[in-house]
Design a protein around this motif. Structure first.
Motif, PDB file in Angstrom:
ATOM      1  N   GLN A  13      -2.878   0.738   3.713  1.00 37.86           N
ATOM      2  CA  GLN A  13      -3.787   0.088   2.768  1.00 37.86           C
ATOM      3  C   GLN A  13      -2.996  -0.566   1.638  1.00 37.86           C
ATOM      4  O   GLN A  13      -3.329  -1.652   1.195  1.00 37.86           O
ATOM      5  N   GLY A  14      -1.902   0.102   1.210  1.00 40.07           N
ATOM      6  CA  GLY A  14      -1.050  -0.473   0.172  1.00 40.07           C
ATOM      7  C   GLY A  14      -0.405  -1.752   0.662  1.00 40.07           C
ATOM      8  O   GLY A  14      -0.393  -2.774  -0.040  1.00 40.07           O
ATOM      9  N   LEU A  15       0.102  -1.734   1.900  1.00 41.55           N
ATOM     10  CA  LEU A  15       0.813  -2.893   2.448  1.00 41.55           C
ATOM     11  C   LEU A  15      -0.108  -4.084   2.703  1.00 41.55           C
ATOM     12  O   LEU A  15       0.276  -5.232   2.513  1.00 41.55           O
ATOM     13  N   PHE A  16      -1.333  -3.782   3.164  1.00 44.88           N
ATOM     14  CA  PHE A  16      -2.261  -4.883   3.506  1.00 44.88           C
ATOM     15  C   PHE A  16      -3.081  -5.355   2.296  1.00 44.88           C
ATOM     16  O   PHE A  16      -3.912  -6.241   2.429  1.00 44.88           O
ATOM     17  N   ALA A  17      -2.843  -4.729   1.146  1.00 42.33           N
ATOM     18  CA  ALA A  17      -3.636  -5.131  -0.033  1.00 42.33           C
ATOM     19  C   ALA A  17      -3.234  -6.539  -0.493  1.00 42.33           C
ATOM     20  O   ALA A  17      -2.221  -7.082  -0.056  1.00 42.33           O
ATOM     21  N   GLU A  18      -4.052  -7.115  -1.373  1.00 46.57           N
ATOM     22  CA  GLU A  18      -3.760  -8.451  -1.914  1.00 46.57           C
ATOM     23  C   GLU A  18      -2.588  -8.320  -2.893  1.00 46.57           C
ATOM     24  O   GLU A  18      -2.354  -7.261  -3.459  1.00 46.57           O
ATOM     25  N   GLY A  19      -1.836  -9.406  -3.119  1.00 48.52           N
ATOM     26  CA  GLY A  19      -0.823  -9.417  -4.183  1.00 48.52           C
ATOM     27  C   GLY A  19       0.564  -9.674  -3.655  1.00 48.52           C
ATOM     28  O   GLY A  19       0.779  -9.725  -2.434  1.00 48.52           O
ATOM     29  N   PRO A  20       1.555  -9.810  -4.575  1.00 45.78           N
ATOM     30  CA  PRO A  20       2.925 -10.102  -4.133  1.00 45.78           C
ATOM     31  C   PRO A  20       3.550  -8.904  -3.401  1.00 45.78           C
ATOM     32  O   PRO A  20       3.194  -7.759  -3.680  1.00 45.78           O
ATOM     33  N   THR A  21       4.488  -9.222  -2.509  1.00 37.77           N
ATOM     34  CA  THR A  21       5.068  -8.196  -1.638  1.00 37.77           C
ATOM     35  C   THR A  21       5.716  -7.048  -2.415  1.00 37.77           C
ATOM     36  O   THR A  21       5.477  -5.878  -2.094  1.00 37.77           O
ATOM     37  N   PRO A  22       6.567  -7.330  -3.458  1.00 38.62           N
ATOM     38  CA  PRO A  22       7.202  -6.179  -4.142  1.00 38.62           C
ATOM     39  C   PRO A  22       6.159  -5.216  -4.716  1.00 38.62           C
ATOM     40  O   PRO A  22       6.321  -4.011  -4.629  1.00 38.62           O
ATOM     41  N   VAL A  40     -14.707   7.377   7.115  1.00 38.83           N
ATOM     42  CA  VAL A  40     -14.686   6.601   5.869  1.00 38.83           C
ATOM     43  C   VAL A  40     -14.432   5.131   6.186  1.00 38.83           C
ATOM     44  O   VAL A  40     -15.069   4.227   5.625  1.00 38.83           O
ATOM     45  N   LEU A  41     -13.519   4.886   7.180  1.00 35.34           N
ATOM     46  CA  LEU A  41     -13.198   3.493   7.520  1.00 35.34           C
ATOM     47  C   LEU A  41     -14.402   2.795   8.157  1.00 35.34           C
ATOM     48  O   LEU A  41     -14.719   1.670   7.819  1.00 35.34           O
ATOM     49  N   HIS A  42     -15.026   3.451   9.114  1.00 34.56           N
ATOM     50  CA  HIS A  42     -16.287   2.948   9.686  1.00 34.56           C
ATOM     51  C   HIS A  42     -16.965   4.045  10.518  1.00 34.56           C
ATOM     52  O   HIS A  42     -16.329   4.606  11.413  1.00 34.56           O
ATOM     53  N   PRO A  43     -18.230   4.329  10.246  1.00 32.86           N
ATOM     54  CA  PRO A  43     -18.890   5.465  10.919  1.00 32.86           C
ATOM     55  C   PRO A  43     -18.948   5.355  12.444  1.00 32.86           C
ATOM     56  O   PRO A  43     -18.935   6.371  13.137  1.00 32.86           O
ATOM     57  N   VAL A  44     -18.963   4.124  12.993  1.00 27.66           N
ATOM     58  CA  VAL A  44     -19.107   3.991  14.447  1.00 27.66           C
ATOM     59  C   VAL A  44     -17.847   4.415  15.203  1.00 27.66           C
ATOM     60  O   VAL A  44     -17.885   4.689  16.410  1.00 27.66           O
ATOM     61  N   LEU A  65     -15.797  -5.705  15.118  1.00 27.00           N
ATOM     62  CA  LEU A  65     -16.099  -5.462  13.700  1.00 27.00           C
ATOM     63  C   LEU A  65     -15.295  -6.416  12.812  1.00 27.00           C
ATOM     64  O   LEU A  65     -15.791  -6.943  11.815  1.00 27.00           O
ATOM     65  N   LEU A  66     -14.021  -6.631  13.241  1.00 31.08           N
ATOM     66  CA  LEU A  66     -13.125  -7.520  12.492  1.00 31.08           C
ATOM     67  C   LEU A  66     -13.650  -8.953  12.534  1.00 31.08           C
ATOM     68  O   LEU A  66     -13.770  -9.632  11.505  1.00 31.08           O
ATOM     69  N   LEU A  67     -14.006  -9.393  13.787  1.00 34.05           N
ATOM     70  CA  LEU A  67     -14.469 -10.777  13.970  1.00 34.05           C
ATOM     71  C   LEU A  67     -15.791 -11.014  13.254  1.00 34.05           C
ATOM     72  O   LEU A  67     -16.032 -12.088  12.722  1.00 34.05           O
ATOM     73  N   ALA A  68     -16.634  -9.979  13.244  1.00 37.25           N
ATOM     74  CA  ALA A  68     -17.953 -10.157  12.609  1.00 37.25           C
ATOM     75  C   ALA A  68     -17.851 -10.066  11.089  1.00 37.25           C
ATOM     76  O   ALA A  68     -18.861 -10.177  10.394  1.00 37.25           O
ATOM     77  N   GLY A  69     -16.629  -9.829  10.606  1.00 36.51           N
ATOM     78  CA  GLY A  69     -16.434  -9.755   9.154  1.00 36.51           C
ATOM     79  C   GLY A  69     -16.968  -8.467   8.556  1.00 36.51           C
ATOM     80  O   GLY A  69     -17.139  -8.362   7.336  1.00 36.51           O
ATOM     81  N   LEU A  70     -17.229  -7.485   9.403  1.00 34.88           N
ATOM     82  CA  LEU A  70     -17.751  -6.214   8.894  1.00 34.88           C
ATOM     83  C   LEU A  70     -16.642  -5.281   8.442  1.00 34.88           C
ATOM     84  O   LEU A  70     -16.889  -4.216   7.893  1.00 34.88           O
ATOM     85  N   PRO A 112     -12.537  -5.482   6.716  1.00 31.45           N
ATOM     86  CA  PRO A 112     -11.384  -6.291   6.304  1.00 31.45           C
ATOM     87  C   PRO A 112     -10.150  -5.955   7.138  1.00 31.45           C
ATOM     88  O   PRO A 112     -10.094  -4.874   7.729  1.00 31.45           O
ATOM     89  N   LEU A 113      -9.167  -6.883   7.135  1.00 29.36           N
ATOM     90  CA  LEU A 113      -7.974  -6.704   7.979  1.00 29.36           C
ATOM     91  C   LEU A 113      -7.216  -5.416   7.623  1.00 29.36           C
ATOM     92  O   LEU A 113      -6.776  -4.672   8.502  1.00 29.36           O
ATOM     93  N   ALA A 114      -7.091  -5.120   6.307  1.00 31.17           N
ATOM     94  CA  ALA A 114      -6.344  -3.913   5.894  1.00 31.17           C
ATOM     95  C   ALA A 114      -7.000  -2.655   6.455  1.00 31.17           C
ATOM     96  O   ALA A 114      -6.338  -1.756   6.970  1.00 31.17           O
ATOM     97  N   VAL A 115      -8.338  -2.651   6.384  1.00 30.21           N
ATOM     98  CA  VAL A 115      -9.070  -1.475   6.900  1.00 30.21           C
ATOM     99  C   VAL A 115      -8.932  -1.397   8.423  1.00 30.21           C
ATOM    100  O   VAL A 115      -8.743  -0.326   9.005  1.00 30.21           O
ATOM    101  N   ALA A 116      -8.978  -2.589   9.086  1.00 31.21           N
ATOM    102  CA  ALA A 116      -8.858  -2.604  10.551  1.00 31.21           C
ATOM    103  C   ALA A 116      -7.491  -2.066  10.974  1.00 31.21           C
ATOM    104  O   ALA A 116      -7.364  -1.309  11.940  1.00 31.21           O
ATOM    105  N   GLY A 117      -6.434  -2.453  10.225  1.00 36.16           N
ATOM    106  CA  GLY A 117      -5.085  -1.958  10.530  1.00 36.16           C
ATOM    107  C   GLY A 117      -5.042  -0.442  10.400  1.00 36.16           C
ATOM    108  O   GLY A 117      -4.526   0.273  11.265  1.00 36.16           O
ATOM    109  N   ALA A 118      -5.607   0.038   9.295  1.00 36.20           N
ATOM    110  CA  ALA A 118      -5.616   1.492   9.077  1.00 36.20           C
ATOM    111  C   ALA A 118      -6.433   2.181  10.156  1.00 36.20           C
ATOM    112  O   ALA A 118      -6.058   3.249  10.674  1.00 36.20           O
ATOM    113  N   ALA A 119      -7.559   1.538  10.518  1.00 40.36           N
ATOM    114  CA  ALA A 119      -8.431   2.139  11.540  1.00 40.36           C
ATOM    115  C   ALA A 119      -7.691   2.210  12.880  1.00 40.36           C
ATOM    116  O   ALA A 119      -7.779   3.204  13.606  1.00 40.36           O
TER     117      ALA A 119
END
Ligand SMILES: Nc1ncnc2c1ncn2[C@@H]1O[C@H](COP(=O)(O)OP(=O)(O)OP(=O)(O)O)[C@@H](O)[C@H]1O
Length: 646
Positions: A92-101, A205-209, A318-323, A325-332
């Protein structure tokens, strides 16, 4: 209308190998019903109780190692959960918004935590494996001791029941082994459940399904594993008799007892062929199971694979339907991978536990059967010194047979008298001796000791008052002294030992042994010596005389003795009768002449009784048998009533 056909029970057993009808198993065999009752669901619901029993054994074996095994495994599971949560944090830290450092900096604490937790988990797992490894042999020992303490206390008749023999064989060879392992498997379940809790929390927590989808990926694999474990167990039960037979053959072909006979009769080719035939039968039956297990597992794997694909497809959807976010999908994605691995491990632990549970449940059943066949150890009246033992109207049939071995038998043995039982082979003499010893219970009639039924007497005290010299005696791989003194509890008493040695003639045997009374009577052990048949019989007689019992039952005590030793032993019995009663079973009718009373058995009935003179005058079976033996010495033609020997 209900069109479902009733479910037919699956045939449990392999076909009988040709020429081995004794190994036939049928679906009506008692154990098959047991297996039907042990359905998957029932077995899984019984698992907690089985695990509790295993934990009790573990606790008895070593409380410290039990605590360590369970505690370290649960702690390792907790650290797995920390690792997973930290890894999700990293992503989640890595996929968050913002500069890499900045993203790297945000992920750093989780990275450090994941590393430290992974190291701690590895250390805890190693320690848990160490504790588990220590616990296993300790539990095996506890269970083995419980098994032999039960099997040595059961009534003798248990050993006439082939199902009981199969069950005890399974308990010895499989049950004890599995009992040592089930605590470890239970601890593995605890580990995986803890780490799975973390997975379930993260995934939900990431997605109930995602959680039900995750469960679907492992369910078919778990079903297949448990099903194949049940197949293996069912086949092992069906093969019980074959395996016991193989065990007996192996023993006979690798140990000393049968070695001479095996060679002298050139039995080797026949035995090897029989051995090969039974082991082929076992091998084929097990191979057939491997085939069915592979099919079951393949079905489980395919269904599991489809479920895994569906899970990842759901993630993509879920990713394609926009339900999501990419960071959550990676973690999932990562959590699903970890979750599947944890679930697989949990399934494997449950399966191992389930399979061990099947054998353990069989072992507990064997314990239960043993307890039900065990007479109460305490209670009962104390038998006083013997005045009179009376057998009245006794009927007895061995458990596995229908015909009576004894019918309406009545005899009396009084203190100070030598009573002889004579009769042809199979007439029931040893059976009567065994009943009087309290080892079997009559089907009808009574056996009383000074007027009290022997079943109402304290068994331990009764046995201490009876000295049994059995026709088939067992020579233990102990010293000569222990072979004799083991007949009475407590430390050896030199005076009693000296008397028993003298009266039995075993003193001469011991004199010739290199280490005297300390010599082991078995050449398979260091400094051990072997004895001749007659010498063994003298040791057996010394064992029977050592307890200085009220009633000495001597069943064919002189069959292997030379004339001098025989004469000496019979004088001993006369002398022993001064303070005790002697029940003497013998075919040497010259020796019964001096008996105070003689009972003649024929086909389980007492057909004659009296003194030697009475019976000779009567001219019945006794007189005939005596005449045959006497004729062999004086060269006269015996007066035979039955058919002549050609
Ligand atoms: N454990 C057993 N199970 C079934 N039948 C048995 C068992 N032991 C003995 N029998 C049978 O009981 C009958 C009586 O046997 P028993 O050993 O009492 O005879 P015996 O008079 O002592 O014979 P012998 O003179 O040969 O020693 C025989 O028909 C025998 O086959």
């Amino acid at each position: 209308m209900n069109r479902r056909r009733p479910r037919r029970p699956r045939r449990p057993a392999p076909a009988t190998p040709a020429g081995l009808p004794e190994l036939a198993t049928s679906r009506f065999h008692p154990w098959f019903g047991d297996l039907q009752r042990l359905s998957l669901w029932r077995m899984l619901t019984r698992l907690p109780a089985l695990i509790a029993t295993a934990l009790r054994w573990s606790w008895k074996a070593s409380p410290r190692d039990t605590l360590l095994t369970v505690g370290l495994n649960v702690a390792a599971g907790a650290f797995s959960a920390i690792v997973l949560t930290a890894v999700v944090g990293i992503l989640q830290g890595l996929f968050a918004e913002g500069p890499t450092p900045e993203r790297l900096q945000a992920a750093l604490p989780s990275l450090l935590l994941a590393g430290a937790a992974a190291l701690t988990r590895a250390a805890l797992r190693s320690a848990a494996i160490w504790a588990q490894g220590r616990l296993t042999p300790m539990v095996e020992r506890v269970v083995e001791v419980e098994l032999v303490s039960l099997t040595t206390a059961t009534r003798l008749e248990a050993f006439d029941d082939s199902d009981w023999c199969d069950q005890i064989h399974r308990a010895r060879t499989l049950g004890v082994y599995e009992a040592g392992r089930i605590t470890g498997y239970a601890a593995d379940i605890a580990t995986e459940l803890v780490s799975l809790l973390a997975v379930a929390t993260v995934v939900t927590v990431l997605h109930p399904v995602l959680l039900p989808l995750l469960a679907l990926t492992v369910a078919p694999v778990g079903w297949a594993a448990i099903r194949s474990a049940r197949m293996r167990y069912a086949r092992m039960r069906a093969l019980s008799t074959s395996n016991r037979l193989l065990y007996m053959y192996t023993h006979a072909m690798t140990e000393r007892e049968a070695a001479a006979e095996l060679r002298a009769y050139a039995m080797r080719p026949m035995l090897l062929a029989e051995f090969a035939r039974i082991s082929d039968h076992v091998r084929d039956a097990l191979l057939a199971v491997v085939g069915r297990q592979t099919t079951t597992r393949a079905v489980g794997d395919v269904l599991g694979g489809i479920a895994t694909l569906a899970t990842y497809a759901a993630l993509v959807a879920l990713l394609l339907a926009g339900l999501m976010p990419l960071a959550v999908a990676g973690a999932a994605y990562l959590a699903l991978g970890q979750g599947k691995a944890a679930l697989d491990r949990l399934m494997s632990a449950v399966n191992s536990c389930y399979e061990s549970g099947l054998y353990l449940s069989d072992l507990l059943e064997a314990f239960d059967h043993a307890r039900r066949r065990t007479p109460p150890a305490t209670g009962g009246t104390s038998p006083g010194p013997l005045k009179e033992l009376r057998v009245q109207g006794v009927d007895f049939a061995y458990p596995a047979t229908e015909a009576n071995a004894l019918t309406g038998v009545s005899i009396t043995v009084e203190r100070g008298r030598v009573v002889a039982l004579v009769g042809e082979n199979g007439s029931g003499k040893s059976t009567l001796a065994t009943l009087i010893s309290g080892l079997y219970v009559p089907d009808a009639g009574t056996i009383t000791w000074n007027g009290t039924g022997i079943a109402d007497l304290a068994p331990g005290e009764l046995h201490a008052r009876i000295g049994l010299i059995r026709q088939q005696y067992h020579q233990w791989p102990f010293s000569a002294e222990r072979n004799i003194t083991m007949a009475a509890p407590g430390a050896a008493e030199p005076d009693r030992l000296g008397r028993a040695l003298r009266l039995s003639g075993a003193d001469q045997v011991v004199e010739d042994l290199a280490h005297g009374l300390d010599t082991p009577l078995d050449t398979r052990f260091k400094d051990g010596e072997d004895l001749s048949g007659g010498q063994r019989q003298r040791i057996a007689a010394a064992r029977g005389l050592y307890p200085q019992a009220d009633l000495v039952i001597a069943d064919e005590p002189t069959a292997a003795l030379d004339a001098r030793a025989e004469e000496r032993l019979f004088s001993t019995f006369q002398a022993a009768a001064d303070g005790a009663a002697v029940l003497l079973i013998t075919h040497r009718l010259a020796s019964t002449r001096s008996a105070d009373w003689i009972y003649v058995l024929d086909h389980g009935h007492v057909v004659e009784q009296g003194t030697h003179t009475d019976l000779i005058t009567h001219g019945g079976l006794y007189a005939e048998l005596y005449g045959i033996q006497a004729a062999a010495y004086n060269g006269a033609t015996p007066n035979r009533h039955t058919e002549e020997v050609p």
